[in-house]
Design a protein around this motif. Sequence first.
Motif, PDB file in Angstrom:
ATOM      1  N   GLN A 168       4.636 -21.907  12.078  1.00 56.21           N
ATOM      2  CA  GLN A 168       4.079 -22.757  11.025  1.00 56.21           C
ATOM      3  C   GLN A 168       5.160 -23.616  10.380  1.00 56.21           C
ATOM      4  O   GLN A 168       4.934 -24.775  10.042  1.00 56.21           O
ATOM      5  N   ARG A 169       6.353 -23.034  10.194  1.00 59.36           N
ATOM      6  CA  ARG A 169       7.470 -23.820   9.641  1.00 59.36           C
ATOM      7  C   ARG A 169       7.791 -24.985  10.565  1.00 59.36           C
ATOM      8  O   ARG A 169       7.965 -26.123  10.131  1.00 59.36           O
ATOM      9  N   ILE A 170       7.855 -24.714  11.863  1.00 59.77           N
ATOM     10  CA  ILE A 170       8.138 -25.763  12.850  1.00 59.77           C
ATOM     11  C   ILE A 170       7.057 -26.847  12.789  1.00 59.77           C
ATOM     12  O   ILE A 170       7.366 -28.047  12.772  1.00 59.77           O
ATOM     13  N   GLU A 171       5.818 -26.425  12.745  1.00 56.19           N
ATOM     14  CA  GLU A 171       4.693 -27.365  12.662  1.00 56.19           C
ATOM     15  C   GLU A 171       4.872 -28.287  11.444  1.00 56.19           C
ATOM     16  O   GLU A 171       4.734 -29.512  11.544  1.00 56.19           O
ATOM     17  N   THR A 172       5.208 -27.714  10.304  1.00 54.82           N
ATOM     18  CA  THR A 172       5.395 -28.478   9.067  1.00 54.82           C
ATOM     19  C   THR A 172       6.581 -29.419   9.184  1.00 54.82           C
ATOM     20  O   THR A 172       6.494 -30.595   8.794  1.00 54.82           O
ATOM     21  N   GLU A 173       7.700 -28.939   9.718  1.00 57.98           N
ATOM     22  CA  GLU A 173       8.884 -29.784   9.866  1.00 57.98           C
ATOM     23  C   GLU A 173       8.631 -30.961  10.800  1.00 57.98           C
ATOM     24  O   GLU A 173       9.043 -32.091  10.511  1.00 57.98           O
ATOM     25  N   VAL A 174       7.964 -30.709  11.905  1.00 58.17           N
ATOM     26  CA  VAL A 174       7.695 -31.791  12.860  1.00 58.17           C
ATOM     27  C   VAL A 174       6.785 -32.829  12.220  1.00 58.17           C
ATOM     28  O   VAL A 174       7.030 -34.045  12.333  1.00 58.17           O
ATOM     29  N   LEU A 175       5.741 -32.386  11.540  1.00 60.35           N
ATOM     30  CA  LEU A 175       4.853 -33.340  10.873  1.00 60.35           C
ATOM     31  C   LEU A 175       5.595 -34.121   9.793  1.00 60.35           C
ATOM     32  O   LEU A 175       5.442 -35.346   9.695  1.00 60.35           O
ATOM     33  N   LEU A 176       6.401 -33.445   8.995  1.00 66.58           N
ATOM     34  CA  LEU A 176       7.161 -34.134   7.960  1.00 66.58           C
ATOM     35  C   LEU A 176       8.083 -35.185   8.575  1.00 66.58           C
ATOM     36  O   LEU A 176       8.203 -36.298   8.062  1.00 66.58           O
ATOM     37  N   GLY A 177       8.712 -34.845   9.697  1.00 72.11           N
ATOM     38  CA  GLY A 177       9.554 -35.817  10.391  1.00 72.11           C
ATOM     39  C   GLY A 177       8.775 -37.038  10.855  1.00 72.11           C
ATOM     40  O   GLY A 177       9.245 -38.176  10.724  1.00 72.11           O
ATOM     41  N   LEU A 178       7.583 -36.818  11.369  1.00 70.22           N
ATOM     42  CA  LEU A 178       6.742 -37.948  11.784  1.00 70.22           C
ATOM     43  C   LEU A 178       6.287 -38.780  10.591  1.00 70.22           C
ATOM     44  O   LEU A 178       6.301 -40.017  10.640  1.00 70.22           O
TER      45      LEU A 178
END
Length: 182
Positions: A168-178
Amino acid sequence: MDQSKDNFFSFLATNTPAGLTGAARPEVESESALREKLAATLRHSALPQAQRELVLALILLWHDHLEPAHAIAQSIENADGAFVHGIMHRREPDYANAKYWFRRVGEHPAFKEIARRVNGLPKPAGADAFPRLTKGARWDPFAMVDACETAAGRPPSDPFHQFLLEAQRIETEVLLGLFTAA
């Protein structure tokens, strides 16, 4: 990563990761404090308004402010808004509604990077007994919903629960980066 992206990612620096459900953690910042700090960060940003709203929703969600994150995500009628909306319902937890919103996402540009990073995580013991979160090089948000539902009855110290928190952390980080890409 440039300095402005570092500023956005600093909002995710909490002592514990966002939970699989919306149970509030004591160390998260208040909604008003987050809005104030984010407004200061966004003053120096050229992000369009829709991306600013997505960033706010994602950060509020990370800090367990599900209702305001829900209101924002619901007002953004595109795949990005549906993605954040799906995460919000997954954490609520309203698993069927989360899947409804993930169906509206379609094929998202974040799926490949989320899958790459999640596939790189060490697998917890017994992981074969749980849904695979990726299908090859593609993130499977429906499998994540199913896994979170399965893990809901397990203690937070359970290795699979911990694995899902990291995913979930990875999911959030990737979305935030996009969402913060200029």
